[in-house]
Design an enzyme around this catalytic site. Structure first.
Site, PDB file in Angstrom:
ATOM      1  N   GLU A 175      45.147   0.810  36.077  1.00 13.13           N
ATOM      2  CA  GLU A 175      44.502   0.677  37.391  1.00 13.13           C
ATOM      3  C   GLU A 175      43.974   2.046  37.820  1.00 13.13           C
ATOM      4  O   GLU A 175      44.690   3.043  37.743  1.00 13.13           O
ATOM      5  CB  GLU A 175      45.504   0.121  38.414  1.00 13.13           C
ATOM      6  CG  GLU A 175      45.133   0.285  39.872  1.00 13.13           C
ATOM      7  CD  GLU A 175      43.815  -0.371  40.271  1.00 13.13           C
ATOM      8  OE1 GLU A 175      43.561  -1.507  39.855  1.00 13.13           O
ATOM      9  OE2 GLU A 175      43.029   0.272  41.004  1.00 13.13           O
ATOM     10  N   GLN A 176      42.728   2.060  38.280  1.00  9.57           N
ATOM     11  CA  GLN A 176      42.117   3.342  38.650  1.00  9.57           C
ATOM     12  C   GLN A 176      42.768   3.997  39.877  1.00  9.57           C
ATOM     13  O   GLN A 176      42.841   5.222  39.971  1.00  9.57           O
ATOM     14  CB  GLN A 176      40.624   3.157  38.893  1.00  9.57           C
ATOM     15  CG  GLN A 176      40.297   2.281  40.089  1.00  9.57           C
ATOM     16  CD  GLN A 176      38.799   2.058  40.267  1.00  9.57           C
ATOM     17  OE1 GLN A 176      37.998   2.609  39.521  1.00  9.57           O
ATOM     18  NE2 GLN A 176      38.423   1.279  41.262  1.00  9.57           N
ATOM     19  N   ARG A 190      45.860  -9.326  52.575  1.00  8.65           N
ATOM     20  CA  ARG A 190      45.738  -8.940  51.154  1.00  8.65           C
ATOM     21  C   ARG A 190      46.831  -7.953  50.771  1.00  8.65           C
ATOM     22  O   ARG A 190      47.375  -8.013  49.671  1.00  8.65           O
ATOM     23  CB  ARG A 190      44.368  -8.315  50.885  1.00  8.65           C
ATOM     24  CG  ARG A 190      43.266  -9.334  50.814  1.00  8.65           C
ATOM     25  CD  ARG A 190      41.953  -8.646  50.573  1.00  8.65           C
ATOM     26  NE  ARG A 190      41.844  -8.257  49.193  1.00  8.65           N
ATOM     27  CZ  ARG A 190      41.035  -8.832  48.324  1.00  8.65           C
ATOM     28  NH1 ARG A 190      40.261  -9.826  48.704  1.00  8.65           N
ATOM     29  NH2 ARG A 190      40.974  -8.418  47.083  1.00  8.65           N
ATOM     30  N   TYR A 246      40.777 -17.402  60.241  1.00  9.68           N
ATOM     31  CA  TYR A 246      42.057 -18.089  60.129  1.00  9.68           C
ATOM     32  C   TYR A 246      43.160 -17.128  60.523  1.00  9.68           C
ATOM     33  O   TYR A 246      43.000 -15.907  60.452  1.00  9.68           O
ATOM     34  CB  TYR A 246      42.296 -18.651  58.721  1.00  9.68           C
ATOM     35  CG  TYR A 246      42.012 -17.696  57.592  1.00  9.68           C
ATOM     36  CD1 TYR A 246      40.758 -17.647  56.987  1.00  9.68           C
ATOM     37  CD2 TYR A 246      42.996 -16.822  57.117  1.00  9.68           C
ATOM     38  CE1 TYR A 246      40.487 -16.773  55.936  1.00  9.68           C
ATOM     39  CE2 TYR A 246      42.731 -15.945  56.068  1.00  9.68           C
ATOM     40  CZ  TYR A 246      41.478 -15.933  55.488  1.00  9.68           C
ATOM     41  OH  TYR A 246      41.203 -15.056  54.467  1.00  9.68           O
ATOM     42  N   ASP A 305      36.607 -11.481  39.171  1.00  2.00           N
ATOM     43  CA  ASP A 305      35.292 -11.092  39.665  1.00  2.00           C
ATOM     44  C   ASP A 305      34.405 -10.491  38.576  1.00  2.00           C
ATOM     45  O   ASP A 305      33.181 -10.574  38.662  1.00  2.00           O
ATOM     46  CB  ASP A 305      35.432 -10.070  40.808  1.00  2.00           C
ATOM     47  CG  ASP A 305      35.628 -10.762  42.152  1.00  2.00           C
ATOM     48  OD1 ASP A 305      35.827 -11.993  42.165  1.00  2.00           O
ATOM     49  OD2 ASP A 305      35.590 -10.056  43.195  1.00  2.00           O
TER      50      ASP A 305
HETATM   51  C1  LIG Z   1      34.957  -9.952  52.187  1.00  3.63           C
HETATM   52  C2  LIG Z   1      35.606 -10.773  51.139  1.00  3.63           C
HETATM   53  C3  LIG Z   1      36.450 -11.809  51.504  1.00  3.63           C
HETATM   54  C4  LIG Z   1      37.070 -12.585  50.525  1.00  3.63           C
HETATM   55  N1  LIG Z   1      37.863 -13.632  50.893  1.00  3.63           N
HETATM   56  C5  LIG Z   1      38.426 -14.411  49.934  1.00  3.63           C
HETATM   57  C6  LIG Z   1      39.247 -15.532  50.254  1.00  3.63           C
HETATM   58  O1  LIG Z   1      39.507 -15.849  51.412  1.00  3.63           O
HETATM   59  N2  LIG Z   1      39.761 -16.272  49.243  1.00  3.63           N
HETATM   60  C7  LIG Z   1      39.512 -15.968  47.925  1.00  3.63           C
HETATM   61  O2  LIG Z   1      39.984 -16.682  47.024  1.00  3.63           O
HETATM   62  N3  LIG Z   1      38.764 -14.890  47.593  1.00  3.63           N
HETATM   63  C8  LIG Z   1      38.212 -14.115  48.552  1.00  3.63           C
HETATM   64  N4  LIG Z   1      37.439 -13.056  48.203  1.00  3.63           N
HETATM   65  C9  LIG Z   1      37.236 -12.742  46.790  1.00  3.63           C
HETATM   66  C10 LIG Z   1      38.426 -12.018  46.189  1.00  3.63           C
HETATM   67  O3  LIG Z   1      38.764 -10.895  46.937  1.00  3.63           O
HETATM   68  C11 LIG Z   1      38.118 -11.586  44.762  1.00  3.63           C
HETATM   69  O4  LIG Z   1      37.496 -12.664  44.096  1.00  3.63           O
HETATM   70  C12 LIG Z   1      39.372 -11.205  44.009  1.00  3.63           C
HETATM   71  O5  LIG Z   1      39.968 -10.080  44.613  1.00  3.63           O
HETATM   72  C13 LIG Z   1      39.050 -10.906  42.552  1.00  3.63           C
HETATM   73  O6  LIG Z   1      40.188 -10.393  41.896  1.00  3.63           O
HETATM   74  P1  LIG Z   1      40.030  -9.421  40.655  1.00  3.63           P
HETATM   75  O7  LIG Z   1      41.422  -9.135  40.215  1.00  3.63           O
HETATM   76  O8  LIG Z   1      39.053  -9.986  39.695  1.00  3.63           O
HETATM   77  O9  LIG Z   1      39.332  -8.148  41.244  1.00  3.63           O
HETATM   78  P2  LIG Z   1      39.853  -7.132  42.347  1.00  3.63           P
HETATM   79  O10 LIG Z   1      40.902  -7.747  43.193  1.00  3.63           O
HETATM   80  O11 LIG Z   1      38.618  -6.566  42.950  1.00  3.63           O
HETATM   81  O12 LIG Z   1      40.589  -6.011  41.482  1.00  3.63           O
HETATM   82  C14 LIG Z   1      39.905  -5.201  40.560  1.00  3.63           C
HETATM   83  C15 LIG Z   1      40.794  -4.013  40.297  1.00  3.63           C
HETATM   84  O13 LIG Z   1      40.253  -3.255  39.232  1.00  3.63           O
HETATM   85  C16 LIG Z   1      40.323  -1.893  39.553  1.00  3.63           C
HETATM   86  N5  LIG Z   1      39.260  -1.227  38.760  1.00  3.63           N
HETATM   87  C17 LIG Z   1      37.926  -1.338  38.919  1.00  3.63           C
HETATM   88  N6  LIG Z   1      37.275  -0.607  37.995  1.00  3.63           N
HETATM   89  C18 LIG Z   1      38.236  -0.026  37.215  1.00  3.63           C
HETATM   90  C19 LIG Z   1      38.209   0.838  36.091  1.00  3.63           C
HETATM   91  N7  LIG Z   1      37.042   1.259  35.557  1.00  3.63           N
HETATM   92  N8  LIG Z   1      39.376   1.245  35.535  1.00  3.63           N
HETATM   93  C20 LIG Z   1      40.577   0.829  36.059  1.00  3.63           C
HETATM   94  N9  LIG Z   1      40.661   0.011  37.145  1.00  3.63           N
HETATM   95  C21 LIG Z   1      39.500  -0.416  37.706  1.00  3.63           C
HETATM   96  C22 LIG Z   1      40.111  -1.844  41.043  1.00  3.63           C
HETATM   97  O14 LIG Z   1      40.607  -0.649  41.611  1.00  3.63           O
HETATM   98  C23 LIG Z   1      40.890  -3.073  41.488  1.00  3.63           C
HETATM   99  O15 LIG Z   1      42.247  -2.792  41.749  1.00  3.63           O
HETATM  100  C24 LIG Z   1      36.819 -12.289  49.166  1.00  3.63           C
HETATM  101  C25 LIG Z   1      35.997 -11.227  48.803  1.00  3.63           C
HETATM  102  C26 LIG Z   1      35.372 -10.473  49.783  1.00  3.63           C
HETATM  103  C27 LIG Z   1      34.449  -9.336  49.372  1.00  3.63           C
END
Ligand SMILES: Cc1cc2nc3c(=O)[nH]c(=O)nc-3n(C[C@H](O)[C@H](O)[C@H](O)COP(=O)(O)OP(=O)(O)OC[C@H]3O[C@@H](n4cnc5c(N)ncnc54)[C@H](O)[C@@H]3O)c2cc1C
Length: 419
Positions: A41-42, A117, A223, A303
């Protein structure tokens, strides 16, 4: 000295890039099967500030299976109802019980939660207790060396893994390596958000419900969150600006700019927008549909693979589904899982996840259009929208009813029968 076991003889070395919701869930799900993942994790610490997430049954059933049910329940709120309202008059357009009468749990066999979160991160991170978690590791580059992947981090560390899982979010480095380009796109919509103490919202009807306030070119969703349900998380989305020039999520705004799209809206909406100083807007970015989710020994989740507009509240939920699917498929690999098995596993994973997440991505765009219908669309179009909202549980129940673990197990069993 005993010989070093070859990749074909030992459990795969699994490197997860990103300790977000996906990376942490995956590590926990793998641990349940006795498999170990190393997370890079960065960030220097796991911290998520000031925002919330709505977790639906397709994710909460998985978190409960991971043994997190009680910890999650303690920091979450179940909305009483789901309500769609006219953003200006405040009239109820459609409403469905959620917690009321136990309706949601009865239908989907798992709860619907609003949660900070930071609290969700604490529940996941607390359960992992730092096992295999390497903070301060920002992936700079990756490459394939034979059957293994070589990872280079900005802090100078270099490691090898048999499988790399890119849970590194919408601006994923792993995705760039897999697809050879950047597939992230500004949606043309942006948002203002905040967590407001309930006491600052005297005009808010049904404060414990999850509510969409709809209007021309904008909507506001909110909510209640927290174990005490004493705060409201809101998320106000507007069309525009047309382009997003910054390479960051956030852009500064002029004073009161956040209210521009909500002139004449219900006092509850204005109270929410004005409850906190707003100095920034969030650009909403999406991942273009990817042809392939894996290359070599690297595969995407969350994502990085399918960032979507948040209008079905499914980004985090589908990410949790991805994590559980990956864990089940990895657990099903033969004990001597080698390169061919990993290839097959990644193809199967993409097959299980691509269509569902693409459908939800597309549906979120369609929902954006419905939520933002302009007055100029005319009364018939508005009536059609209202009728559509009245069918919300019938039209979108499939999202919440999904059982990722059962689906993965079924696919794995089918695959082993076929093999
Ligand atoms: C405003 C907003 C509201 C939202 N509300 C909802 C909701 O109500 N319900 C829902 O289901 N979803 C919601 N989402 C979407 C949800 O937040 C994301 O889909 C979810 O967090 C994706 O999880 P992830 O683990 O793929 O990515 P993330 O949670 O974004 O985690 C990615 C991680 O990778 C790390 N990282 C990035 N690049 C590197 C690198 N090069 N090297 C090492 N580490 C790195 C980051 O620091 C981070 O910790 C919302 C999104 C937004 C923007």
């Amino acid at each position: 000295m005993p010989p070093t076991p070859s990749a074909a003889r030992r459990a795969p070395r699994i490197a997860v890039i990103g300790g977000g919701i996906g990376g942490l869930t995956l590590a926990l799900a793998l641990r349940r099967h006795g498999l170990r993942a190393v997370i890079y994790e960065q960030a220097a610490e796991l911290a998520e500030i000031g925002a919330a997430v709505a977790l639906s049954a397709n994710a909460t059933r998985e978190l409960e299976r991971l043994g997190l049910g009680a910890a999650l329940a303690a920091v979450s709120t179940e909305p009483t109802e789901l309500i769609f309202r006219d953003g200006r008059s405040g009239a109820r357009v459609a409403a469905f019980p959620v917690r009321d009468g136990g309706a949601y749990r009865e239908r989907f066999a798992a709860p619907y939660y609003g949660v900070h979160r930071a609290d969700l991160q604490k529940v996941l991170g607390g359960a992992l207790a730092g096992e295999g978690l390497h903070l301060g590791h920002r992936l700079a580059a990756l490459d394939q060396r034979g059957d293994a992947m070589a990872l280079t981090f900005e802090n100078g560390a270099e490691v090898e893994a048999d499988l790399v899982i890119g849970g590194d979010g919408v601006r994923s480095v792993v995705r760039r390596w897999i697809t050879g380009g950047d597939k992230v796109r500004y949606s043309g919509t942006s948002a203002f958000r905040g967590v407001v103490p309930m006491g600052l919202l005297p005009s808010l009807p049904d404060p414990q419900a999850i509510q969409f306030w709809m209007g021309p070119e904008a909507h506001l969703l909110h909510y209640a969150i927290g174990g005490e349900a004493d705060s409201v998380n809101f998320f106000a989305v507007v069309e525009g600006p047309e382009t997003w020039t910054s390479d960051r999520w956030l852009a500064g705004i002029a004073r009161a700019e956040h209210r521009a799209g909500f002139a004449g809206w219900h006092p509850a909406v204005i109270e929410m927008l004005d409850a906190l100083p707003q100095s920034q807007r969030w650009g909403l970015f999406v991942t273009d549909p990817l042809r392939r989710w894996h290359r070599g020994r690297a595969v995407l989740m969350g994502d990085s693979a399918h960032a979507m507009l948040p209008h079905h509240g499914q980004g985090a939920n589908t990410t949790i589904e991805d994590a559980v699917t990956l864990a089940e498929l990895l657990a099903e690999l033969p004990a001597a899982g080698g390169a061919c098995d990993l290839d097959r596993m990644m193809r199967r994973y993409q097959g299980l996840r691509q269509r569902r997440t693409r459908t939800i991505q597309r549906s979120a765009w369609a929902t954006n259009r419905l939520l933002h219908l302009p007055d100029t669309a005319g009364p018939e179009a508005l009536a059609r929208r209202d009728a559509r909202m009245a069918r919300f549980p019938e039209d979108f129940g499939w999202i919440h009813a999904f059982d990722a673990r059962a689906t993965a197990l079924e696919a794995a069993a089918g695959g082993s029968r076929a093999a």
